[in-house]
Design an enzyme around this catalytic site. Structure first.
Site, PDB file in Angstrom:
ATOM      1  N   THR A 147      31.165 -11.270  28.453  1.00 46.36           N
ATOM      2  CA  THR A 147      30.407 -12.383  28.952  1.00 46.36           C
ATOM      3  C   THR A 147      31.496 -13.636  29.009  1.00 46.36           C
ATOM      4  O   THR A 147      31.058 -14.807  29.360  1.00 46.36           O
ATOM      5  CB  THR A 147      29.285 -12.820  28.270  1.00 46.36           C
ATOM      6  OG1 THR A 147      29.585 -13.111  26.685  1.00 46.36           O
ATOM      7  CG2 THR A 147      28.133 -11.871  28.555  1.00 46.36           C
TER       8      THR A 147
ATOM      9  N   ARG B 279      34.256  -5.703  23.916  1.00 43.43           N
ATOM     10  CA  ARG B 279      34.837  -6.758  23.269  1.00 43.43           C
ATOM     11  C   ARG B 279      34.617  -8.035  24.079  1.00 43.43           C
ATOM     12  O   ARG B 279      34.604  -9.251  23.772  1.00 43.43           O
ATOM     13  CB  ARG B 279      36.145  -6.877  22.549  1.00 43.43           C
ATOM     14  CG  ARG B 279      36.150  -5.991  21.352  1.00 43.43           C
ATOM     15  CD  ARG B 279      37.644  -5.884  20.639  1.00 43.43           C
ATOM     16  NE  ARG B 279      37.644  -5.646  19.417  1.00 43.43           N
ATOM     17  CZ  ARG B 279      38.422  -5.724  18.300  1.00 43.43           C
ATOM     18  NH1 ARG B 279      39.617  -6.278  18.584  1.00 43.43           N
ATOM     19  NH2 ARG B 279      38.585  -4.973  17.391  1.00 43.43           N
ATOM     20  N   VAL B 280      34.786  -7.779  25.367  1.00 46.52           N
ATOM     21  CA  VAL B 280      34.680  -8.932  26.468  1.00 46.52           C
ATOM     22  C   VAL B 280      33.544  -8.429  27.327  1.00 46.52           C
ATOM     23  O   VAL B 280      33.772  -7.645  28.138  1.00 46.52           O
ATOM     24  CB  VAL B 280      36.130  -9.041  27.262  1.00 46.52           C
ATOM     25  CG1 VAL B 280      35.967 -10.098  28.048  1.00 46.52           C
ATOM     26  CG2 VAL B 280      37.266  -9.610  25.872  1.00 46.52           C
TER      27      VAL B 280
ATOM     28  N   GLY C 127      24.825  -5.065  29.419  1.00 45.03           N
ATOM     29  CA  GLY C 127      24.797  -3.977  28.548  1.00 45.03           C
ATOM     30  C   GLY C 127      23.388  -3.162  28.150  1.00 45.03           C
ATOM     31  O   GLY C 127      22.668  -3.038  29.035  1.00 45.03           O
TER      32      GLY C 127
ATOM     33  N   ASN D  22      25.923 -25.938 -29.091  1.00 42.63           N
ATOM     34  CA  ASN D  22      26.473 -25.002 -30.126  1.00 42.63           C
ATOM     35  C   ASN D  22      25.227 -24.150 -30.538  1.00 42.63           C
ATOM     36  O   ASN D  22      23.972 -24.446 -30.690  1.00 42.63           O
ATOM     37  CB  ASN D  22      26.801 -25.797 -31.324  1.00 42.63           C
ATOM     38  CG  ASN D  22      27.909 -26.569 -31.159  1.00 42.63           C
ATOM     39  OD1 ASN D  22      29.125 -26.078 -30.516  1.00 42.63           O
ATOM     40  ND2 ASN D  22      28.055 -27.873 -31.423  1.00 42.63           N
TER      41      ASN D  22
ATOM     42  N   HIS E 190      12.667 -23.157 -21.599  1.00 38.04           N
ATOM     43  CA  HIS E 190      13.694 -24.130 -21.128  1.00 38.04           C
ATOM     44  C   HIS E 190      15.178 -23.378 -21.157  1.00 38.04           C
ATOM     45  O   HIS E 190      16.179 -24.050 -21.707  1.00 38.04           O
ATOM     46  CB  HIS E 190      13.600 -25.425 -22.037  1.00 38.04           C
ATOM     47  CG  HIS E 190      12.312 -26.045 -21.987  1.00 38.04           C
ATOM     48  ND1 HIS E 190      11.830 -26.623 -20.842  1.00 38.04           N
ATOM     49  CD2 HIS E 190      11.338 -26.462 -22.822  1.00 38.04           C
ATOM     50  CE1 HIS E 190      10.745 -27.280 -20.869  1.00 38.04           C
ATOM     51  NE2 HIS E 190      10.351 -27.053 -22.146  1.00 38.04           N
TER      52      HIS E 190
ATOM     53  N   LYS F 212      25.123 -27.032  22.877  1.00 37.10           N
ATOM     54  CA  LYS F 212      25.783 -28.234  23.405  1.00 37.10           C
ATOM     55  C   LYS F 212      25.500 -28.946  24.414  1.00 37.10           C
ATOM     56  O   LYS F 212      25.060 -29.971  24.562  1.00 37.10           O
ATOM     57  CB  LYS F 212      27.342 -27.981  23.654  1.00 37.10           C
ATOM     58  CG  LYS F 212      28.077 -29.385  24.125  1.00 37.10           C
ATOM     59  CD  LYS F 212      29.612 -28.824  24.288  1.00 37.10           C
ATOM     60  CE  LYS F 212      30.358 -30.238  24.875  1.00 37.10           C
ATOM     61  NZ  LYS F 212      31.647 -29.979  24.919  1.00 37.10           N
TER      62      LYS F 212
ATOM     63  N   GLU G 290       3.488 -18.479 -19.989  1.00 45.01           N
ATOM     64  CA  GLU G 290       3.805 -18.989 -18.357  1.00 45.01           C
ATOM     65  C   GLU G 290       3.886 -17.893 -17.532  1.00 45.01           C
ATOM     66  O   GLU G 290       3.368 -17.659 -16.490  1.00 45.01           O
ATOM     67  CB  GLU G 290       4.988 -19.898 -18.199  1.00 45.01           C
ATOM     68  CG  GLU G 290       4.455 -21.399 -19.076  1.00 45.01           C
ATOM     69  CD  GLU G 290       3.837 -22.167 -17.906  1.00 45.01           C
ATOM     70  OE1 GLU G 290       3.787 -21.909 -16.528  1.00 45.01           O
ATOM     71  OE2 GLU G 290       3.410 -23.374 -18.598  1.00 45.01           O
TER      72      GLU G 290
END
Length: 489
Positions: free
Chosen positions: A64, A61-62, A32, A407, A268, A126, A320
Site C-alpha cells: 500500500t 513488504r510493499v 491480500g 535499615n 505496608h 492526521k 485483607e
C-alpha cells in the site's frame, strides 16, 4: 459513492463490517488476505493493486506504500490545491480506513515489524477531518451505527478514532523500540543500563482507591505484554486497592523465594511474619506468630495449596488478602464467609530485570534485586562456627531481610521469623525493634542485617537478647570491634 479501505491482520468481524458498509452504499478497497476474505463472502471489493498499478512485491513488504493510497488518505478535500492534485493524478479520496497491525508482541521478529499499516493509520489519523480511521474490531459496530444515523462518521467520533489511532501506533513503535533495545542490540557485556527505556502503559484495572481512600488508583500493564497480574484469578472478596496489589506482590515474591512450604505476612510492603515448615498449616501459624499485632489487616501469601485446615486458622484473623497457587476443595467456601477477604489464585510471580521508581520528571532505574544465596562464599570471621541448623536459619533470615525496608534486622529461629525490625533511620533501632518483638524467642536465634554494623553496639544488643549467629555483609571500618565482641561473648 464513499470509499473505504480495509486492510486488517485481525479479521474478527471484518466480513460483517464490509457487508454493512456495502449495504450502506460504500465502495470497498482492500488487499491480500483481507480482500480474499471479503470476496469469498460474496461482497464486491476492489484490489489495491488495481488502484496502484503494482502487485504486492518484496515478499509482501510493499503493498500500500503508493501515492494513490496515501494521497487518498491525506487529501484535504476542502483545499483546492489538493483537489487539483487528485484530479491530475487520478486519486479518489478514501473516507474510512479500517487497519490493524501485525501482532508484533506475540512473536517479535523483523518480519512482524509492520511498515505499511502504521503509515496508513498515521496518514488517516492526521487527516481525521476527512477520514475515519478504525484500528480495533470492537469499533466496527459504533461506526456502522453512526453512518446509519448520520450518513457518515461524525466529526467528534472521527477525532476520537484518530486519538486512539495515534495511541495504537505509539504503542506499536514502543514495542518494537523496546525489543531492539533489549534483544537486538543488547550488549550483555556492558555495565551500563539501556540508553533508552520505552514504556507504553495501558490501564488494565481500576482499583478501589489509591494508597489512601481519597486517592484514585489503577493498575497498568505494558501494552502488548501480559503481566503476571493479568493471570491472577480473584475468587472472592472486595475490589483490590493500591496497597492490596503492592503488598500482594511483595508477599508472593518472598513466599516463592523458598522451595519449602512457606507463608508470608506483609503489611505496608514490609514482612511482619515469615516461616518455612514441613506443612503449609504450620508455616502459616508460625508466620502469624512472629508479630500477631502487625498481622491484623495484613496480606498473606503461601507457595503451596491453601488447605481447609489453614483456611480455618486464617479465617480467625482479620486479613485483607490471601494469595495461593491453588485451594483445596472446601477452602474457598470457608474463606468466602469473610466478605472483606480478597481471595486470589496465582502461580509463581515473574520478575522483571529492571526496577523503576518514579521521581519528579523521570524515573530511577536499577537492576532488580534478586537474592542468590551461595553459602560456600560466606566467611565465618569468628572462632565459633555455626552448625547446620543455624546456617539454614541464616539463609532464611538473609532472604527475608532483603525484602524488608532498610535499615533492617531479621531474627529467625527454627525456620520462622521471630522478630523483624525494618524501615528504621538507624541500625541500632532496627535491632532493638526486632529483639523486642522476638522477646524470649530471640534466645539461640540467628540475625540478619541488610548492611554492616557501623559500631559494635548493634551486635552487643543482639548478643544481650540471646542471638547466637549474625549474618551481615561486613565492610565497616570497625568490623574488627564487632568480631572481637563476638569472640569474647
Amino acid at each position: 459513492m464513499p470509499r473505504a479501505l480495509l486492510s486488517v491482520f485481525d479479521k474478527t468481524g471484518v466480513v460483517d463490517f464490509a457487508r454493512a458498509l456495502h449495504d450502506l452504499g460504500w465502495e470497498l478497497l482492500s488487499s491480500g488476505g483481507t480482500a480474499k476474505v471479503i470476496a469469498d463472502a460474496g461482497i464486491p471489493v476492489i484490489d489495491v493493486a488495481t488502484v496502484t498499478g503494482y502487485p504486492a512485491i518484496l515478499g509482501h513488504r510493499v503493498v500500500t506504500l503508493h501515492p494513490s493510497i496515501h494521497g487518498a488518505l491525506l487529501a484535504d478535500t476542502d483545499n483546492a490545491e489538493h483537489v487539483a492534485d487528485m484530479y491530475t493524478h487520478n486519486i479518489e479520496p478514501i473516507a474510512l480506513a479500517a487497519i490493524n497491525l501485525y501482532p508484533f508482541s506475540s512473536n517479535p521478529s523483523i518480519e512482524l515489524i509492520d511498515v505499511g499499516g502504521p503509515a496508513m493509520v498515521r496518514a488517516a489519523a492526521k487527516n481525521y477531518a476527512h477520514v475515519a480511521v478504525v484500528t480495533e474490531p470492537t469499533q466496527y459496530d459504533s461506526i456502522i451505527d453512526a453512518i446509519r444515523d448520520n450518513g457518515s462518521v461524525p466529526p467528534a467520533l472521527r477525532q476520537q478514532l484518530a486519538a486512539q489511532a495515534f495511541a495504537t501506533t505509539a504503542a506499536y513503535d514502543a514495542q518494537v523500540a523496546q525489543w531492539f533495545a533489549t534483544e537486538v542490540i543488547h550488549d550483555t557485556t556492558s555495565s551500563e543500563l539501556p540508553q533508552r527505556i520505552t514504556l507504553n502503559l495501558v490501564r488494565e484495572q481500576t482499583l478501589r482507591y489509591g494508597e489512601n481512600p481519597h486517592q484514585r488508583g489503577a493498575r497498568y500493564t505494558v501494552d502488548g505484554e501480559q503481566s503476571w497480574w493479568s493471570t491472577i484469578r480473584q475468587l472472592g472478596g472486595k475490589e483490590m486497592s493500591y496497597l492490596n496489589v503492592l503488598d500482594s506482590e511483595a508477599a508472593c515474591r518472598l513466599a516463592w523465594s523458598f522451595d519449602e512450604p512457606c507463608a508470608v505476612v506483609i503489611k505496608h510492603a514490609n514482612p511482619c511474619g515469615l516461616a518455612i515448615a514441613t506443612t503449609i498449616e504450620d508455616a502459616y501459624r508460625n508466620a502469624h506468630a512472629c508479630d500477631p499485632l502487625s498481622a491484623f489487616g495484613g496480606v498473606v501469601a503461601i507457595n503451596r495449596e491453601a488447605t481447609v485446615e489453614m483456611a480455618r486458622d486464617l479465617s480467625e484473623v482479620f486479613t485483607e488478602v490471601l494469595i495461593a497457587p491453588s485451594y483445596e476443595v472446601g477452602a474457598v467456601e470457608i474463606l468466602a464467609a469473610k466478605k472483606n477477604l480478597r481471595i486470589l489464585q496465582a502461580n509463581m510471580p515473574t520478575l522483571s530485570t529492571q526496577h523503576l521508581r518514579q521521581i519528579s520528571g523521570g524515573f530511577l532505574v536499577q537492576d532488580t534485586d534478586q537474592v542468590h544465596v551461595d553459602t560456600s562464599a560466606w566467611q565465618v570471621v569468628t572462632t565459633a562456627q555455626p552448625n547446620a541448623d543455624q546456617l539454614r536459619d541464616c539463609v532464611t533470615a538473609w532472604i527475608t531481610c532483603a525484602a524488608v525496608a532498610s535499615n533492617a534486622i531479621v531474627l529467625v529461629n527454627d525456620g520462622s521469623a521471630v522478630g523483624i525490625g525494618g524501615g528504621q533511620q538507624n541500625r541500632i533501632d532496627a535491632a532493638r525493634l526486632a529483639c523486642e518483638r522476638a522477646g524470649n524467642r530471640a534466645h539461640d536465634s540467628v540475625a540478619a542485617s541488610d548492611a554492616f554494623f557501623p559500631f559494635s553496639d548493634g551486635p552487643q544488643l543482639l548478643i544481650n537478647a540471646g542471638v547466637a549467629v549474625v549474618v551481615q555483609p561486613g565492610g565497616s571500618q570497625r568490623d574488627d570491634e564487632s568480631i572481637a565482641l563476638a569472640n569474647n561473648s
